[in-house]
Design a protein around this motif. Structure first.
Motif, PDB file in Angstrom:
ATOM      1  N   VAL A  12     153.999   3.409 -10.268  1.00 13.78           N
ATOM      2  CA  VAL A  12     153.666   1.987 -10.209  1.00 13.78           C
ATOM      3  C   VAL A  12     153.077   1.595 -11.558  1.00 13.78           C
ATOM      4  N   LYS A  13     153.710   0.693 -12.243  1.00 10.38           N
ATOM      5  CA  LYS A  13     153.270   0.282 -13.577  1.00 10.38           C
ATOM      6  C   LYS A  13     151.787  -0.089 -13.584  1.00 10.38           C
ATOM      7  N   SER A  14     151.057   0.421 -14.565  1.00 11.48           N
ATOM      8  CA  SER A  14     149.637   0.137 -14.808  1.00 11.48           C
ATOM      9  C   SER A  14     148.673   0.911 -13.918  1.00 11.48           C
ATOM     10  N   THR A  15     149.178   1.730 -12.995  1.00  6.48           N
ATOM     11  CA  THR A  15     148.282   2.562 -12.197  1.00  6.48           C
ATOM     12  C   THR A  15     148.194   3.950 -12.824  1.00  6.48           C
ATOM     13  N   LEU A  36     158.207   0.817  -9.855  1.00 12.30           N
ATOM     14  CA  LEU A  36     157.572  -0.270  -9.117  1.00 12.30           C
ATOM     15  C   LEU A  36     156.633  -1.032 -10.043  1.00 12.30           C
ATOM     16  N   MET A  37     156.491  -2.334  -9.788  1.00 13.51           N
ATOM     17  CA  MET A  37     155.633  -3.175 -10.618  1.00 13.51           C
ATOM     18  C   MET A  37     155.060  -4.307  -9.780  1.00 13.51           C
ATOM     19  N   ILE A  38     153.829  -4.674 -10.061  1.00 15.86           N
ATOM     20  CA  ILE A  38     153.181  -5.799  -9.384  1.00 15.86           C
ATOM     21  C   ILE A  38     153.484  -7.071 -10.169  1.00 15.86           C
ATOM     22  N   THR A  39     153.819  -8.139  -9.447  1.00 17.45           N
ATOM     23  CA  THR A  39     154.169  -9.399 -10.105  1.00 17.45           C
ATOM     24  C   THR A  39     153.491 -10.586  -9.425  1.00 17.45           C
ATOM     25  N   GLU A  40     153.517 -11.695 -10.140  1.00 11.65           N
ATOM     26  CA  GLU A  40     153.208 -12.984  -9.526  1.00 11.65           C
ATOM     27  C   GLU A  40     154.325 -13.291  -8.521  1.00 11.65           C
ATOM     28  N   PRO A  41     154.104 -14.232  -7.605  1.00 11.70           N
ATOM     29  CA  PRO A  41     155.172 -14.589  -6.662  1.00 11.70           C
ATOM     30  C   PRO A  41     156.455 -15.066  -7.346  1.00 11.70           C
ATOM     31  N   ASP A  42     156.336 -15.580  -8.585  1.00 12.76           N
ATOM     32  CA  ASP A  42     157.536 -16.049  -9.280  1.00 12.76           C
ATOM     33  C   ASP A  42     158.234 -14.937 -10.069  1.00 12.76           C
ATOM     34  N   GLY A  43     157.702 -13.704  -9.996  1.00 10.25           N
ATOM     35  CA  GLY A  43     158.346 -12.580 -10.667  1.00 10.25           C
ATOM     36  C   GLY A  43     157.776 -12.229 -12.025  1.00 10.25           C
ATOM     37  N   THR A  44     156.761 -12.962 -12.496  1.00 12.07           N
ATOM     38  CA  THR A  44     156.124 -12.646 -13.775  1.00 12.07           C
ATOM     39  C   THR A  44     155.257 -11.398 -13.619  1.00 12.07           C
ATOM     40  N   PHE A  45     155.407 -10.463 -14.527  1.00 16.54           N
ATOM     41  CA  PHE A  45     154.734  -9.174 -14.377  1.00 16.54           C
ATOM     42  C   PHE A  45     153.215  -9.280 -14.518  1.00 16.54           C
ATOM     43  N   ILE A  46     152.523  -8.383 -13.822  1.00 17.02           N
ATOM     44  CA  ILE A  46     151.067  -8.262 -13.868  1.00 17.02           C
ATOM     45  C   ILE A  46     150.742  -6.825 -14.250  1.00 17.02           C
ATOM     46  N   THR A  47     149.770  -6.639 -15.142  1.00 15.06           N
ATOM     47  CA  THR A  47     149.396  -5.287 -15.555  1.00 15.06           C
ATOM     48  C   THR A  47     147.881  -5.133 -15.570  1.00 15.06           C
ATOM     49  N   ALA A  48     147.451  -3.937 -15.937  1.00 13.77           N
ATOM     50  CA  ALA A  48     146.019  -3.650 -16.048  1.00 13.77           C
ATOM     51  C   ALA A  48     145.382  -4.362 -17.232  1.00 13.77           C
ATOM     52  N   ARG A  49     146.180  -5.001 -18.066  1.00 14.54           N
ATOM     53  CA  ARG A  49     145.591  -5.821 -19.126  1.00 14.54           C
ATOM     54  C   ARG A  49     144.779  -6.960 -18.505  1.00 14.54           C
ATOM     55  N   LEU A 209     145.074  -2.506 -23.672  1.00 12.11           N
ATOM     56  CA  LEU A 209     145.018  -1.547 -22.567  1.00 12.11           C
ATOM     57  C   LEU A 209     144.513  -0.184 -23.028  1.00 12.11           C
ATOM     58  N   THR A 210     144.745   0.148 -24.296  1.00 13.12           N
ATOM     59  CA  THR A 210     144.291   1.445 -24.812  1.00 13.12           C
ATOM     60  C   THR A 210     142.774   1.524 -24.926  1.00 13.12           C
ATOM     61  N   THR A 211     142.088   0.398 -24.822  1.00 11.39           N
ATOM     62  CA  THR A 211     140.625   0.402 -24.936  1.00 11.39           C
ATOM     63  C   THR A 211     139.939   0.620 -23.592  1.00 11.39           C
ATOM     64  N   MET A 212     140.716   0.761 -22.522  1.00 10.36           N
ATOM     65  CA  MET A 212     140.147   0.891 -21.185  1.00 10.36           C
ATOM     66  C   MET A 212     139.916   2.351 -20.809  1.00 10.36           C
ATOM     67  N   ASN A 213     138.744   2.646 -20.284  1.00  8.60           N
ATOM     68  CA  ASN A 213     138.458   3.970 -19.749  1.00  8.60           C
ATOM     69  C   ASN A 213     139.341   4.199 -18.525  1.00  8.60           C
ATOM     70  N   VAL A 214     140.122   5.272 -18.527  1.00  8.40           N
ATOM     71  CA  VAL A 214     141.100   5.471 -17.460  1.00  8.40           C
ATOM     72  C   VAL A 214     140.445   5.809 -16.122  1.00  8.40           C
ATOM     73  N   ASN A 215     139.198   6.253 -16.151  1.00  7.01           N
ATOM     74  CA  ASN A 215     138.520   6.621 -14.907  1.00  7.01           C
ATOM     75  C   ASN A 215     137.729   5.471 -14.301  1.00  7.01           C
TER      76      ASN A 215
END
Length: 366
Positions: A12-15, A36-49, A209-215
């Motif tokens: 799952v993208k971003s997990t 797999l990827m999480i999106t807005e209802p209109d299909g625009t992608f959502i990430t951990a950013r 996203l690279t600045t985020m602590n993965v834990n």
């Protein structure tokens, strides 16, 4: 020998990623990577950013099901056969294609976690998405290209410069390699790993996203490691690169410890180097006792350099902490490691990558 150190997929993208010992290179990337990827209802992608809490979501593949576990411990099992049969418009960074929507109960589960109305989407068995530069190359829900390779030596070099403790998983690579010099990958054009030939497409431009602590899903201080990378990995357009994007010419299996063969090379990209003024620490004098011989040392040079200046020879090949030939045992005292790999088990250290922090006593490994 250049070889694979680690392999990761991210169903799952971003997990959170899944560490593998072997993987299948198929259309669009490794099998089950970013399918797999999480999106807005209109299909625009959502990430951990936007939603860094996604970094704490765990996934597992058991038989044909994908198990998703939230930080709270709540779980849901996802079966791809349950997705809608209708292909719906989807978008990732302006790249438009179609995908299939998960069942209502799955979407409600993820929406409740994010406190936002979202959908989970699947690309399907036949990928409709293509990379922007190579229209014949299919790609999953990855940002731009099917594969991302990172050199562990490059990461160790970055960690040496960066004041924050880093985790190589912050860079979300598929393939982590070892056994070569830092940033050697910049000059590669084509490589072979196991059964598969890969072409290096471009350096990978890095984001917040690279600045985020993965834990924890929380950002590191001072926008690190982007701040440090910016000192020596910024191109003329102001983009910061780390790692390389790749495409595969064929299908096949690759495994951890597989040898990497460089088939073709290319000129490395030029980067603007603008390091800040170095903070000078006061030089300290220490004694170095090696095999009962005492020399005067300091906190400015590596142990290997100081031994050589006193006509004491240690075996070495690389002087960068890769070959391991200058391994010694630290019997007494403290050292500052210049790379994460400089400190080994049982008080063993690499003389080429450690600087005395006090009086030290060292000896050859027996």
């Amino acid at each position: 020998m250049i070889s694979i150190n680690q392999i990761y997929i991210y169903p799952v993208k971003s997990t959170q990623g899944i560490s593998l010992t072997k993987a299948n290179a198929v259309d669009g990337g490794f099998e089950n990577d970013r399918i797999l990827m999480i999106t807005e209802p209109d299909g625009t992608f959502i990430t951990a950013r936007q939603y860094p809490e996604l970094l704490k979501v765990e996934t597992a593949i058991i038989k044909n099901d994908i198990h998703v576990t939230l930080p709270s411990g709540e779980k849901i099992i996802i079966n791809l056969d349950d997705f809608s049969n209708n292909a719906e418009p989807t978008e990732v960074f302006g790249n438009r294609f179609t995908s299939y929507i998960a069942p209502i109960k799955v979407n409600q589960f993820i929406s409740q976690f994010l406190q936002k109305d979202v959908q989970l989407r699947w690309l399907g068995h036949q990928l409709s998405r293509r990379t922007k530069r190579y229209q014949k190359i299919p790609v999953s829900f990855a940002d731009g290209y099917p594969y991302l390779l990172i050199n562990k030596s490059s990461f160790d070099y970055l960690q040496h410069l960066c004041p924050e403790k880093l985790d190589i998983r912050q860079f979300r690579a598929n393939i982590i390699i070892q056994g070569t010099l830092p940033f050697a990958e910049d000059g590669w054009k084509t490589i072979k790993i196991g059964e598969v030939i890969f072409d290096i497409v471009k350096p990978c431009t890095r984001c917040i996203l690279t600045t985020m602590n993965v834990n924890t899903g929380k950002p590191l201080n001072n926008n690190e490691p982007l701040k440090t990378l910016g000192y020596f990995r910024t191109d003329e357009q102001g983009q910061i690169d780390f790692g390389v994007n790749m495409i595969a010419r064929d299908h096949g299996k690759i495994s951890v410890d597989d040898k990497i063969e460089v088939l073709a090379r290319q000129p490395a990209k030029n980067y603007i180097k603008a390091f800040p003024p170095e903070e000078k620490s006061e030089e300290q004098c220490y004694s170095i006792i090696f095999e009962e011989k005492t020399i005067k040392g300091n906190n400015k040079q590596t142990i290997l350099e100081q031994l050589e200046q006193n006509k004491i020879t240690l075996p070495y090949s690389c002087r960068t902490g890769i070959c391991g030939r200058c391994l010694v045992v630290l019997k007494k005292g403290k050292v500052n490691p210049l790379t994460q790999s400089a400190i080994k088990r049982n008080n063993q250290i690499l003389a080429c990558s450690c600087v005395p922090k006090s009086d030290i006593v060292i000896q050859l490994k027996k």
